[in-house]
Structure formats: structure tokens, C-alpha cells
Design a protein around this motif. Structure first.
Motif, PDB file in Angstrom:
ATOM      1  N   LEU A  88      -3.340   3.449  -3.274  1.00 51.67           N
ATOM      2  CA  LEU A  88      -4.530   4.040  -2.665  1.00 51.67           C
ATOM      3  C   LEU A  88      -5.352   4.779  -3.712  1.00 51.67           C
ATOM      4  O   LEU A  88      -6.577   4.760  -3.679  1.00 51.67           O
ATOM      5  CB  LEU A  88      -4.145   4.972  -1.513  1.00 51.67           C
ATOM      6  N   ALA A  89      -4.674   5.424  -4.670  1.00 48.77           N
ATOM      7  CA  ALA A  89      -5.373   6.165  -5.719  1.00 48.77           C
ATOM      8  C   ALA A  89      -5.887   5.264  -6.840  1.00 48.77           C
ATOM      9  O   ALA A  89      -6.908   5.559  -7.458  1.00 48.77           O
ATOM     10  CB  ALA A  89      -4.443   7.229  -6.308  1.00 48.77           C
ATOM     11  N   SER A 109       0.843  -1.192   0.000  1.00 51.98           N
ATOM     12  CA  SER A 109       0.000   0.000   0.000  1.00 51.98           C
ATOM     13  C   SER A 109       0.880   1.245   0.000  1.00 51.98           C
ATOM     14  O   SER A 109       1.804   1.359   0.800  1.00 51.98           O
ATOM     15  CB  SER A 109      -0.911   0.023   1.223  1.00 51.98           C
ATOM     16  N   ASN A 110       0.578   2.136  -0.911  1.00 51.93           N
ATOM     17  CA  ASN A 110       1.251   3.423  -0.970  1.00 51.93           C
ATOM     18  C   ASN A 110       0.290   4.414  -1.617  1.00 51.93           C
ATOM     19  O   ASN A 110      -0.853   4.075  -1.914  1.00 51.93           O
ATOM     20  CB  ASN A 110       2.578   3.308  -1.735  1.00 51.93           C
ATOM     21  N   GLU A 111       0.743   5.630  -1.837  1.00 54.24           N
ATOM     22  CA  GLU A 111      -0.148   6.639  -2.430  1.00 54.24           C
ATOM     23  C   GLU A 111      -0.689   6.184  -3.782  1.00 54.24           C
ATOM     24  O   GLU A 111      -1.855   6.419  -4.104  1.00 54.24           O
ATOM     25  CB  GLU A 111       0.590   7.968  -2.570  1.00 54.24           C
ATOM     26  N   TYR A 112       0.148   5.513  -4.573  1.00 60.85           N
ATOM     27  CA  TYR A 112      -0.281   5.078  -5.899  1.00 60.85           C
ATOM     28  C   TYR A 112      -1.385   4.029  -5.804  1.00 60.85           C
ATOM     29  O   TYR A 112      -2.409   4.133  -6.486  1.00 60.85           O
ATOM     30  CB  TYR A 112       0.912   4.530  -6.694  1.00 60.85           C
TER      31      TYR A 112
END
Length: 91
Positions: A46-47, A41-44
Motif C-alpha cells: 500500500l505504501a 496487498s499489505n502495508e508495504y
């Protein structure tokens, strides 16, 4: 990925069923799996959703690897599309 994140032991059990030698160090293998799950899980993602492939990040990594003095990549680096298969991701 969601099932393994929710229950890493389930993922470890499946891994051991496929590769029995992993059972020799269940504690270590479970720690490795939990550390790996933490990177999913990371910003990418999550988006863009669980398992999303950041092709720009892959390209950066390939170019970095190709530039290493003892690079395992010889000649022209492969295109990201040759390295990943997004058809397996949920639609």
C-alpha cells in the motif's frame, strides 16, 4: 496483478493455458488463486505500490530458512538481490 485481482477467473484461464493440468481441478485452483491474491496487498505494498518487493522481509525469510535443521539452503545464504528482480516492476 490488478487485472487478476479484479477478475481471478481471467488469471486462472491464463494459468490453465500455460499449464493445462491445472484444469483438472478448476474449483480448487480458483480457490488457491483467490487466496494468493489476498496476500498481494499489505502495508508495504500500500505504501510502495502493487508488486513492491520488501527486501527486508525476504532477508528475514532467507535467514529463517537457512537456520532450519533440514534447510534447503546450504552454505552462505544468497543475497536478496540474487533472488528477486525488481526491474520487472512498474516504474
Amino acid at each position: 496483478m490488478r487485472e487478476i485481482k479484479a477478475d481471478p477467473q481471467k488469471g486462472l484461464d491464463a494459468s490453465i493455458a500455460a499449464v493445462p493440468a491445472l484444469s483438472q481441478d478448476r474449483t480448487g485452483q480458483l480457490a488457491i488463486l483467490k487466496a494468493t491474491v489476498a496476500t498481494w496487498s499489505n502495508e508495504y505494498t500500500l505504501a510502495h505500490g502493487a508488486g513492491a518487493i520488501d527486501q527486508a522481509a525476504w532477508a528475514t525469510t532467507v535467514n529463517f530458512m537457512a537456520g532450519l535443521p533440514s534447510s534447503p539452503i546450504s552454505g552462505t545464504p544468497p543475497a536478496v538481490q540474487q533472488l528477486v528482480d525488481s526491474s520487472l516492476l512498474p516504474g
